[in-house]
Design a protein around this motif. Structure first.
Motif, short mmCIF file in Angstrom:
data_model
loop_
_atom_site.label_atom_id
_atom_site.label_comp_id
_atom_site.label_asym_id
_atom_site.label_seq_id
_atom_site.Cartn_x
_atom_site.Cartn_y
_atom_site.Cartn_z
N LYS A 71 39.43 31.05 -4.87
CA LYS A 71 40.51 31.66 -4.07
C LYS A 71 39.99 32.39 -2.84
O LYS A 71 40.70 33.13 -2.20
N LEU A 72 38.70 32.16 -2.53
CA LEU A 72 38.08 32.82 -1.38
C LEU A 72 38.08 31.88 -0.18
O LEU A 72 37.55 30.77 -0.23
N TYR A 73 38.71 32.35 0.92
CA TYR A 73 38.80 31.57 2.14
C TYR A 73 38.00 32.26 3.23
O TYR A 73 37.85 33.49 3.24
N ILE A 74 37.50 31.48 4.17
CA ILE A 74 36.80 32.02 5.33
C ILE A 74 37.39 31.40 6.59
O ILE A 74 37.78 30.22 6.60
N SER A 75 37.51 32.19 7.63
CA SER A 75 38.02 31.70 8.91
C SER A 75 37.10 32.16 10.02
O SER A 75 36.45 33.22 9.91
N TYR A 76 37.05 31.37 11.08
CA TYR A 76 36.23 31.70 12.24
C TYR A 76 37.14 31.68 13.47
O TYR A 76 37.85 30.71 13.71
N LEU A 77 37.12 32.78 14.22
CA LEU A 77 37.88 32.86 15.47
C LEU A 77 36.88 33.07 16.60
O LEU A 77 36.14 34.05 16.60
N ALA A 78 36.86 32.14 17.55
CA ALA A 78 35.95 32.24 18.69
C ALA A 78 36.74 32.08 19.97
O ALA A 78 37.67 31.26 20.04
N GLY A 79 36.40 32.87 20.99
CA GLY A 79 37.15 32.77 22.23
C GLY A 79 36.55 33.57 23.35
O GLY A 79 35.53 34.26 23.20
N ILE A 80 37.21 33.48 24.50
CA ILE A 80 36.81 34.20 25.71
C ILE A 80 38.06 34.79 26.36
O ILE A 80 39.07 34.09 26.50
N ASP A 81 38.00 36.06 26.73
CA ASP A 81 39.07 36.73 27.47
C ASP A 81 38.52 37.18 28.82
O ASP A 81 37.41 37.74 28.89
N TYR A 82 39.31 36.96 29.87
CA TYR A 82 38.90 37.39 31.21
C TYR A 82 40.00 38.28 31.79
O TYR A 82 41.18 37.98 31.68
N ASN A 83 39.60 39.39 32.41
CA ASN A 83 40.54 40.34 32.98
C ASN A 83 40.04 40.77 34.36
O ASN A 83 38.91 41.24 34.50
N ASP A 84 40.89 40.59 35.37
CA ASP A 84 40.55 40.98 36.74
C ASP A 84 41.64 41.92 37.25
O ASP A 84 42.82 41.56 37.24
N GLN A 85 41.26 43.12 37.68
CA GLN A 85 42.21 44.12 38.18
C GLN A 85 41.76 44.58 39.56
O GLN A 85 40.58 44.87 39.78
N ARG A 86 42.73 44.67 40.49
CA ARG A 86 42.43 45.13 41.85
C ARG A 86 43.59 45.97 42.36
O ARG A 86 44.75 45.69 42.02
N PHE A 87 43.27 46.99 43.16
CA PHE A 87 44.34 47.70 43.85
C PHE A 87 43.87 48.14 45.23
O PHE A 87 42.68 48.37 45.47
N TYR A 88 44.84 48.22 46.14
CA TYR A 88 44.60 48.62 47.52
C TYR A 88 45.59 49.75 47.83
O TYR A 88 46.78 49.62 47.59
N ILE A 89 45.06 50.84 48.39
CA ILE A 89 45.89 52.01 48.68
C ILE A 89 45.90 52.28 50.18
O ILE A 89 44.84 52.25 50.84
N ARG A 90 47.10 52.52 50.71
CA ARG A 90 47.25 52.92 52.11
C ARG A 90 48.04 54.22 52.16
O ARG A 90 49.03 54.39 51.44
N LYS A 91 47.59 55.13 53.00
CA LYS A 91 48.29 56.39 53.22
C LYS A 91 48.77 56.42 54.67
O LYS A 91 47.94 56.35 55.59
N ASP A 92 50.08 56.51 54.85
CA ASP A 92 50.67 56.45 56.19
C ASP A 92 50.18 55.23 56.95
O ASP A 92 49.77 55.31 58.12
N MET A 93 50.18 54.08 56.23
CA MET A 93 49.84 52.76 56.79
C MET A 93 48.36 52.62 57.13
O MET A 93 47.95 51.64 57.74
N LYS A 94 47.50 53.57 56.73
CA LYS A 94 46.07 53.47 56.95
C LYS A 94 45.38 53.30 55.59
O LYS A 94 45.73 53.99 54.63
N GLU A 95 44.41 52.40 55.52
CA GLU A 95 43.73 52.16 54.26
C GLU A 95 42.99 53.41 53.80
O GLU A 95 42.22 54.02 54.54
N ALA A 96 43.24 53.80 52.54
CA ALA A 96 42.63 55.01 51.99
C ALA A 96 41.66 54.70 50.86
O ALA A 96 40.92 55.58 50.42
N GLY A 97 41.66 53.46 50.39
CA GLY A 97 40.73 53.12 49.32
C GLY A 97 41.15 51.84 48.62
O GLY A 97 42.31 51.44 48.64
N HIS A 98 40.17 51.18 48.02
CA HIS A 98 40.46 50.01 47.20
C HIS A 98 39.41 49.93 46.10
O HIS A 98 38.32 50.50 46.23
#
Length: 403
Positions: A71-98
């Motif tokens: 009654k003993l079962y074994i399972s294998y889960l293999a995979g790859i996850d990719y996550n890309d996050q970006r943000f751009y900030i402007r203050k009074d229409m001028k770039e303040a950071g990214h």
């Protein structure tokens, strides 16, 4: 606050399941998504902040399960996850950071599952190779996150359950970036500027009693959790705005929770009553005036809920809860908070003549907190349904109460 242009997102998911011979199963999953969330915030000093947030995610994994022995079962889960996050900030229409952040998570998760007589047991040992990149920072780390669950039926009516799980969660871009990000018109946050990951250990116990013949069900739950490597923030007034700044120090939390639930049903008028309660205590620290202080947070909650249907066209549901919360500091009682006691009630009445449904909802909240000491709202919704048509009208706050 406004958004222009509107936010956009797209996602796709796919799953393939193949049953093989000799109790074997093969699963394949793949998903991908992209989201774009712009926003403009007018600050208290009459300047504006515009932020463009981009997020891309992709995941692919395969799982294979087969019988190992008896009654003993074994399972294998293999995979790859990719996550890309970006943000751009402007203050009074001028770039303040990214800022940008990429994370690649490769994993292999073997799991054992045993089901024999009254016993069910699962053991998992995920192994993860995590690679993080942001600006000039790069980090690669191998992590093991063991977990286990066990369930044993003591009698035909009583079941005992237990579990343990270790977690390692790397912070995402919004949590560690040093670029000032406004969360509302007069508050902004700056992170620690480097990678970090919080760790957790969670253990649970549960005892269940079920007697369907008598309509009696009882649950008792207990849990303990420990969280570590959580950044400490110092909050102070910077001119007209509040600044929450990461100090470079870390804190931990320890929480204990004990709860219970009892339900009883009666055949007459389909009556069901439920009693529930919970006691929680958390030990942690917080930064006050540049110094960390130990705190204890107590929270108690108790409630009652019942429902009945005296006639075929009439159904009634009611719930009431009491909550108590208090903060204490053993080293400086001047930082102790006043105990907050509150009650919330909800009453729903359903009238169901043929294809019609009339729902009248009443909600009331009262407490010793003078800022929100009493609130009452009442809503009505009328719906008409057939096999091919559904129409409804909803009226909110019909008595026009503002508090």
């Amino acid at each position: 606050q406004q958004s222009s242009p509107r936010k956009r997102w797209i996602s796709e998911n796919m799953q393939i399941v193949k049953a093989l011979v000799n109790d074997r199963t093969l699963r394949f999953n793949a998903s991908a998504g992209y989201s774009y969330m712009p926003g403009t915030l007018l600050r208290i000093d009459s300047t504006s902040q515009h932020i463009d947030q981009h997020a891309t995610k992709a995941s692919i994994n395969a799982q294979f399960r087969h019988k190992l022995l008896g009654k003993l079962y074994i399972s294998y889960l293999a995979g790859i996850d990719y996550n890309d996050q970006r943000f751009y900030i402007r203050k009074d229409m001028k770039e303040a950071g990214h800022e940008d952040y990429q994370q690649l998570n490769s994993y292999l998760q073997p799991s054992l599952n045993l089901q024999r007589n009254s016993l069910k047991w699962t053991l998992s040992l995920p192994l993860r190779l995590i690679s993080q990149h942001s600006g000039h920072q790069h980090l690669t780390k191998i992590i093991a996150e063991p977990s286990t669950r066990i369930e044993y039926q003591l009698t035909s009516s009583i079941t005992a359950k237990g579990s343990y799980q270790y977690g390692w969660r790397p912070a995402m871009l919004a949590s560690f970036t040093e670029v000032p990000v406004y969360t509302n018109y007069r508050s902004y946050t700056t992170g620690i500027g480097e990678f970090y990951a919080s760790e957790s250990h969670i253990g649970t116990l549960r005892l269940e009693y079920a007697n369907p013949i008598d309509g009696l069900f009882v649950n008792v739950d207990a849990s303990c959790s420990y969280q570590d490597k959580m950044p400490v923030y110092n909050n102070f007034l910077d001119g007209l705005v509040y600044h929450s700044e990461a100090t470079g120090e870390y804190r931990s939390n320890t929480s204990w929770v004990l709860g219970g639930r009892l339900s009883k049903s009666l055949g007459s008028m389909k009556f069901l009553m439920t009693l529930n309660g919970q006691m929680a205590r958390t030990y942690s620290t917080a930064m006050m005036n540049g110094q960390q202080w130990p705190f204890r947070y107590d929270n108690y909650r108790a409630g009652i809920r019942f429902s009945l249907r005296p006639w075929q066209i009439l159904s009634i549901e009611e719930s009431s809860h009491y909550q108590y919360g208090k903060q204490n500091s053993s080293d400086n009682h001047a930082l102790d908070s006043r105990a907050i006691r509150s009650f919330d009630h909800q009453l729903k009445i359903f009238i169901l003549p043929k294809n019609w449904q009339i729902e009248w909802t009443n909600e009331m909240y009262h407490s010793n907190d003078q800022s929100v000491s009493f609130n009452y709202f009442s809503d009505v919704q009328v719906s008409y349904r057939t096999k091919t048509i559904e129409a409804s009208v909803r009226m909110s706050n019909i008595f026009g109460t503002s508090s």
